[in-house]
Design a protein around this motif. Structure first.
Motif, PDB file in Angstrom:
ATOM      1  N   ILE A 476       1.277  -1.394  -0.226  1.00  0.00           N
ATOM      2  CA  ILE A 476       0.291   0.250  -0.311  1.00  0.00           C
ATOM      3  C   ILE A 476       1.022   1.372   0.128  1.00  0.00           C
ATOM      4  CG2 ILE A 476      -1.647   1.256   1.525  1.00  0.00           C
ATOM      5  CD1 ILE A 476      -3.001  -1.291   2.403  1.00  0.00           C
ATOM      6  N   ALA A 477       1.999   1.579   0.501  1.00  0.00           N
ATOM      7  CA  ALA A 477       2.733   2.520   1.389  1.00  0.00           C
ATOM      8  C   ALA A 477       3.666   2.423  -0.573  1.00  0.00           C
ATOM      9  CB  ALA A 477       3.987   2.114   2.436  1.00  0.00           C
ATOM     10  N   ALA A 478       3.626   1.680  -1.349  1.00  0.00           N
ATOM     11  CA  ALA A 478       4.681   2.017  -2.499  1.00  0.00           C
ATOM     12  C   ALA A 478       4.295   2.088  -3.431  1.00  0.00           C
ATOM     13  CB  ALA A 478       5.041   0.235  -3.426  1.00  0.00           C
ATOM     14  N   PHE A 479       2.357   1.846  -3.480  1.00  0.00           N
ATOM     15  CA  PHE A 479       1.089   3.093  -4.447  1.00  0.00           C
ATOM     16  C   PHE A 479       1.203   4.246  -3.890  1.00  0.00           C
ATOM     17  CE2 PHE A 479      -2.596   4.040  -5.491  1.00  0.00           C
ATOM     18  CZ  PHE A 479      -3.303   3.684  -6.746  1.00  0.00           C
ATOM     19  N   VAL A 480       0.830   4.097  -2.787  1.00  0.00           N
ATOM     20  CA  VAL A 480       0.692   5.867  -2.641  1.00  0.00           C
ATOM     21  C   VAL A 480       1.585   6.579  -2.640  1.00  0.00           C
ATOM     22  CG1 VAL A 480       0.176   7.566  -0.122  1.00  0.00           C
ATOM     23  CG2 VAL A 480      -0.644   5.141  -0.138  1.00  0.00           C
ATOM     24  N   GLN A 481       2.732   6.061  -2.465  1.00  0.00           N
ATOM     25  CA  GLN A 481       4.058   6.758  -2.527  1.00  0.00           C
ATOM     26  C   GLN A 481       4.406   6.859  -4.020  1.00  0.00           C
ATOM     27  OE1 GLN A 481       6.492   8.068  -1.355  1.00  0.00           O
ATOM     28  NE2 GLN A 481       7.165   8.768  -2.878  1.00  0.00           N
ATOM     29  N   ALA A 482       3.631   6.279  -5.143  1.00  0.00           N
ATOM     30  CA  ALA A 482       3.741   6.629  -6.756  1.00  0.00           C
ATOM     31  C   ALA A 482       2.255   7.447  -7.122  1.00  0.00           C
ATOM     32  CB  ALA A 482       3.199   5.373  -7.382  1.00  0.00           C
ATOM     33  N   ALA A 483       1.929   7.968  -5.904  1.00  0.00           N
ATOM     34  CA  ALA A 483       0.737   8.606  -6.086  1.00  0.00           C
ATOM     35  C   ALA A 483       0.642   9.937  -5.952  1.00  0.00           C
ATOM     36  CB  ALA A 483      -0.870   8.242  -5.795  1.00  0.00           C
ATOM     37  N   ARG A 484       1.749   9.805  -4.470  1.00  0.00           N
ATOM     38  CA  ARG A 484       2.337  11.444  -3.785  1.00  0.00           C
ATOM     39  C   ARG A 484       2.979  12.199  -5.065  1.00  0.00           C
ATOM     40  NH1 ARG A 484       1.854  12.435   1.078  1.00  0.00           N
ATOM     41  NH2 ARG A 484       1.338  10.034   1.830  1.00  0.00           N
ATOM     42  N   VAL A 485       3.698  11.300  -5.578  1.00  0.00           N
ATOM     43  CA  VAL A 485       4.657  12.628  -6.837  1.00  0.00           C
ATOM     44  C   VAL A 485       3.687  12.485  -7.602  1.00  0.00           C
ATOM     45  CG1 VAL A 485       6.270  11.608  -8.575  1.00  0.00           C
ATOM     46  CG2 VAL A 485       6.652  10.784  -6.525  1.00  0.00           C
ATOM     47  N   ALA A 486       2.159  12.654  -8.157  1.00  0.00           N
ATOM     48  CA  ALA A 486       1.472  12.720  -8.775  1.00  0.00           C
ATOM     49  C   ALA A 486       0.972  14.157  -8.014  1.00  0.00           C
ATOM     50  CB  ALA A 486       0.734  11.417  -9.632  1.00  0.00           C
ATOM     51  N   TYR A 487       0.388  13.475  -7.179  1.00  0.00           N
ATOM     52  CA  TYR A 487      -0.839  14.590  -6.489  1.00  0.00           C
ATOM     53  C   TYR A 487       0.483  15.841  -6.141  1.00  0.00           C
ATOM     54  CZ  TYR A 487      -4.590  11.751  -5.013  1.00  0.00           C
ATOM     55  OH  TYR A 487      -5.140  11.406  -5.279  1.00  0.00           O
ATOM     56  N   GLU A 488       1.932  15.529  -5.690  1.00  0.00           N
ATOM     57  CA  GLU A 488       2.941  17.146  -5.791  1.00  0.00           C
ATOM     58  C   GLU A 488       2.641  17.509  -6.667  1.00  0.00           C
ATOM     59  OE1 GLU A 488       5.968  14.881  -3.847  1.00  0.00           O
ATOM     60  OE2 GLU A 488       5.234  15.016  -2.214  1.00  0.00           O
ATOM     61  N   ALA A 489       3.043  16.894  -7.527  1.00  0.00           N
ATOM     62  CA  ALA A 489       3.017  17.492  -9.476  1.00  0.00           C
ATOM     63  C   ALA A 489       2.239  18.022  -9.955  1.00  0.00           C
ATOM     64  CB  ALA A 489       3.611  16.508 -10.168  1.00  0.00           C
ATOM     65  N   ALA A 490       0.607  17.638  -9.023  1.00  0.00           N
ATOM     66  CA  ALA A 490      -0.437  18.540  -9.705  1.00  0.00           C
ATOM     67  C   ALA A 490      -0.682  19.802  -8.360  1.00  0.00           C
ATOM     68  CB  ALA A 490      -1.465  17.677  -9.479  1.00  0.00           C
ATOM     69  N   GLY A 491       0.042  19.912  -6.987  1.00  0.00           N
ATOM     70  CA  GLY A 491       0.179  21.087  -6.538  1.00  0.00           C
ATOM     71  C   GLY A 491      -1.000  20.639  -5.056  1.00  0.00           C
ATOM     72  N   ALA A 492      -1.757  19.142  -5.511  1.00  0.00           N
ATOM     73  CA  ALA A 492      -2.368  19.160  -4.643  1.00  0.00           C
ATOM     74  C   ALA A 492      -1.794  17.923  -3.405  1.00  0.00           C
ATOM     75  CB  ALA A 492      -3.439  18.062  -4.926  1.00  0.00           C
ATOM     76  N   SER A 493      -0.927  17.877  -3.265  1.00  0.00           N
ATOM     77  CA  SER A 493      -0.691  17.234  -1.758  1.00  0.00           C
ATOM     78  C   SER A 493      -1.681  16.394  -0.472  1.00  0.00           C
ATOM     79  CB  SER A 493       0.889  17.313  -1.410  1.00  0.00           C
ATOM     80  OG  SER A 493       0.911  18.533  -0.768  1.00  0.00           O
ATOM     81  N   ARG A 494      -1.981  17.738  -0.503  1.00  0.00           N
ATOM     82  CA  ARG A 494      -2.963  17.808   0.811  1.00  0.00           C
ATOM     83  C   ARG A 494      -4.319  16.773   0.187  1.00  0.00           C
ATOM     84  NH1 ARG A 494      -3.307  23.532   3.876  1.00  0.00           N
ATOM     85  NH2 ARG A 494      -0.793  23.362   4.691  1.00  0.00           N
ATOM     86  N   GLN A 495      -4.589  16.463  -0.780  1.00  0.00           N
ATOM     87  CA  GLN A 495      -5.448  15.903  -0.876  1.00  0.00           C
ATOM     88  C   GLN A 495      -5.121  14.533  -0.882  1.00  0.00           C
ATOM     89  OE1 GLN A 495      -7.296  17.996  -1.351  1.00  0.00           O
ATOM     90  NE2 GLN A 495      -8.441  17.963  -2.690  1.00  0.00           N
ATOM     91  N   LEU A 496      -4.219  13.715  -1.212  1.00  0.00           N
ATOM     92  CA  LEU A 496      -3.590  12.535  -1.110  1.00  0.00           C
ATOM     93  C   LEU A 496      -3.225  12.325   0.996  1.00  0.00           C
ATOM     94  CD1 LEU A 496      -3.089   9.538  -1.444  1.00  0.00           C
ATOM     95  CD2 LEU A 496      -0.993   9.924  -2.118  1.00  0.00           C
ATOM     96  N   ARG A 497      -4.392  11.530   2.058  1.00  0.00           N
ATOM     97  CA  ARG A 497      -3.933  11.277   2.892  1.00  0.00           C
ATOM     98  C   ARG A 497      -3.293   9.622   3.363  1.00  0.00           C
ATOM     99  NH1 ARG A 497      -7.234  11.898   8.577  1.00  0.00           N
ATOM    100  NH2 ARG A 497      -5.923  11.706  10.129  1.00  0.00           N
ATOM    101  N   HIS A 498      -2.970   9.260   3.845  1.00  0.00           N
ATOM    102  CA  HIS A 498      -2.763   8.119   3.828  1.00  0.00           C
ATOM    103  C   HIS A 498      -1.858   7.509   5.821  1.00  0.00           C
ATOM    104  CE1 HIS A 498       0.855   4.341   3.666  1.00  0.00           C
ATOM    105  NE2 HIS A 498      -0.487   3.988   3.793  1.00  0.00           N
ATOM    106  N   ILE A 499      -2.769   6.725   6.206  1.00  0.00           N
ATOM    107  CA  ILE A 499      -2.791   6.637   7.748  1.00  0.00           C
ATOM    108  C   ILE A 499      -2.556   4.841   7.381  1.00  0.00           C
ATOM    109  CG2 ILE A 499      -4.267   6.032   9.622  1.00  0.00           C
ATOM    110  CD1 ILE A 499      -6.060   8.364   8.488  1.00  0.00           C
ATOM    111  N   VAL A 500      -1.594   4.904   8.373  1.00  0.00           N
ATOM    112  CA  VAL A 500      -1.277   2.936   8.641  1.00  0.00           C
ATOM    113  C   VAL A 500      -1.787   3.137  10.884  1.00  0.00           C
ATOM    114  CG1 VAL A 500       0.795   0.928   9.547  1.00  0.00           C
ATOM    115  CG2 VAL A 500       0.928   3.106   7.122  1.00  0.00           C
ATOM    116  N   LEU A 501      -2.879   1.816  10.801  1.00  0.00           N
ATOM    117  CA  LEU A 501      -3.133   1.450  12.226  1.00  0.00           C
ATOM    118  C   LEU A 501      -2.186   0.377  12.631  1.00  0.00           C
ATOM    119  CD1 LEU A 501      -6.546   2.015  11.310  1.00  0.00           C
ATOM    120  CD2 LEU A 501      -5.269   3.725  12.539  1.00  0.00           C
TER     121      LEU A 501
END
Length: 527
Positions: A476-501
């Protein structure tokens, strides 16, 4: 709801016995016998059904009912609850008056290692019979009422001679709870043998247990010795009800929707789609809580839409617990069958075999269908009038349904937000698909980095479990990290939240619900 119709709660008095005493002079002789029995041993009385109590008083059942009305109660159940309320209130006052004595007793009961196992057995039972020794009759009645409040079908009987008859009528999957402070000889009662013959499990709670019953019971819970048996019994009832509450997967705001009872306001729909309509269930939130929002919810792998409805199946309480919380929070819920699941396959087809064949290149590409049908589902949501606008629409799913959430959010821009709980981010992590990593359909249609790029900018919450061995936190972290790169490039890093319980495996945890509800509050339009 009138006071006497409510279950007993600590600190609430109804003065039931005082009302009986004040009415003594005006009662007929037969009713006076009922009053005398009740006042002499109220704990024993409230552990009996009306037929048992009438037999004890040597009167007819209508006499008991008439007595109840004459002392200000609508019937015998209300009288029992009134007296049980007073027992619960007395226990509450005792805890306030002598905390130094009582708190250690309560703590021992709450933290006993055997209590969760006993609570789970009670929670999953089709029926619970509570058979108390005389000194814990009041506690047994309070326990039965507290369990009923949690939708556990339970009854308390304080008449040993009636136990064999009651036992013979027990359905498969029942539990008999034996309550005793001293060394009560339950084993000599034929009721226990009859319960065993009916296939019931036995949970035995005692301060001074019988050696024979310790051997025969399926689960035993030791009771601490205290200032009085009655006080220990009330503390036990509190602790057991609380343990069952924890085992019930209750989360989110309180409300009428429960993962342990059927939800009435449901409708089967067929969402317009090609080549075939998509079967779905539409669940409406409680009227007083409705906020005009809709959550499209997806179950885990093998789960069909009916498994999002209480009472569901005991082995998988995740979906029903999440759906109940969404409903109580005011969100309507739409549960479609995912491709290859439920009514979207032939009755004799196995879900796993169907997906194995599909991923290997045979028949329809079910993963591709999951992506492609996103637009049809959202079109149907609006054409059927299930929600008024995009800003009131969300997608939530768990496990395989978490993957469906990623597909729907990535492939249609209209949902305002999404939450993926324990999402399958790599289908080969599911053991049945472990050897399909090189399959063309898995590479092109499964969740991948291209999908992560499509999600960029969409409000997405991803929840993982630190001990999850199926949807592992690493994948899950690997997928989120790939998405985070795209979110940051779009200037929307706050729109992605990742929680590990931490300490959570592939299972339900109330914190999942808390995080999802907070996310929906943040990104859906206010009511």
């Amino acid at each position: 709801m009138a006071l006497l119709e409510q279950p007993p709660s600590p600190g609430t008095r109804t003065a039931a016995l005082d009302r009986v005493r004040s009415a003594l002079a005006d009662l007929a002789p037969a009713e006076r016998r009922v009053a005398d029995r009740l006042l002499t041993d109220p704990a024993r009385a409230i552990a009996m059904s009306i037929s048992e109590f009438a037999e004890l008083c040597e009167v007819a059942q209508p006499t008991v009912s008439r007595f109840c009305r004459n002392v200000g109660f609508p019937g015998y159940p209300a009288l029992r609850l009134g007296v049980a309320n007073d027992f619960a209130a007395d226990g509450h006052q005792a805890r306030e008056v002598a905390p130094d004595t009582v708190s250690p007793l309560a703590d021992r009961l709450r933290t006993d290692a055997s209590m969760p196992g006993a609570a789970r057995q009670v929670r999953l039972a089709r029926w619970v019979e509570i058979w108390p020794a005389p000194e814990l009759a009041g506690a047994g009645a309070v326990l039965a009422t507290g369990l009923a409040e949690l939708s556990v079908p339970a009854a308390c009987s304080g008449v040993p001679s009636h136990w064999p008859i009651r036992a013979r009528g027990l359905p498969t999957g029942s539990v008999v709870v034996l309550l005793a402070y001293g060394n009560a000889d339950f084993g000599a009662n034929p009721g226990l043998a009859a319960a065993r013959a009916a296939g019931a499990q036995v949970v035995y709670l005692a301060a001074v247990p019988s050696r024979q019953l310790l051997k025969e019971a399926d689960i035993t819970v030791p009771l601490p010795e205290g200032p009085s048996a009655e006080l220990v019994g009330l503390l036990l009832a509190d602790a057991m009800v609380e343990a069952v509450r924890q085992a019930s997967n209750l989360a989110g705001p309180t409300g009428p929707a429960s993962p342990w009872r059927p939800w009435a306001d449901t409708q089967t729909l067929f969402l317009p789609s090609r080549p075939d309509p998509i079967p779905a269930l539409h669940l409406r939130a409680p009227r007083d809580a409705r906020r005009g929002t809709l959550v499209v919810f997806y179950n885990g792998f093998r789960g069909n839409k009916e498994q999002a409805l209480p009472p569901g199946v005991p082995s998988n309480r995740v979906s029903v617990s999440i759906v109940a919380a969404l409903l109580n929070a005011g969100h309507d819920v739409l549960v479609p069958d995912a491709p290859g699941h439920g009514d979207r396959k032939r009755a004799w087809q196995d879900v796993t075999e169907l997906h194995q064949s599909s991923m290997a290149g045979h028949g329809p590409d079910l993963l591709k269908m999951s992506r492609a049908e996103s637009k049809s589902i959202i079109d149907a949501v609006f054409s059927l009038g299930l929600v008024a606008s995009n800003d009131r629409l969300a997608v939530v799913g768990q496990s395989w349904g978490g993957m469906q959430t990623l597909f729907k959010l990535a492939c249609d821009p209209r949902p305002a937000c999404g939450a993926a709980i324990m999402p399958v981010c790599d289908v080969t992590q599911i053991p049945e698909f472990a050897d399909l990593g090189g399959a063309a359909r898995v590479l092109t249609s499964g969740p991948n980095t291209k999908l992560a790029a499509q999600l960029a900018g969409r409000p997405l919450l991803v929840i993982a479990g630190g001990r999850d061995t199926l949807s592992t936190p690493q994948h899950i972290a690997a997928f989120v990290q790939a998405a985070r790169v795209a979110y940051e490039a779009a200037g929307a890093s706050r729109q992605l939240r990742h929680i590990v319980l931490d300490e959570v495996s592939h299972e339900f945890d109330p914190r999942q619900v808390d995080a999802v509800l907070e996310w929906l509050d943040q990104h859906l339009a206010a009511p």
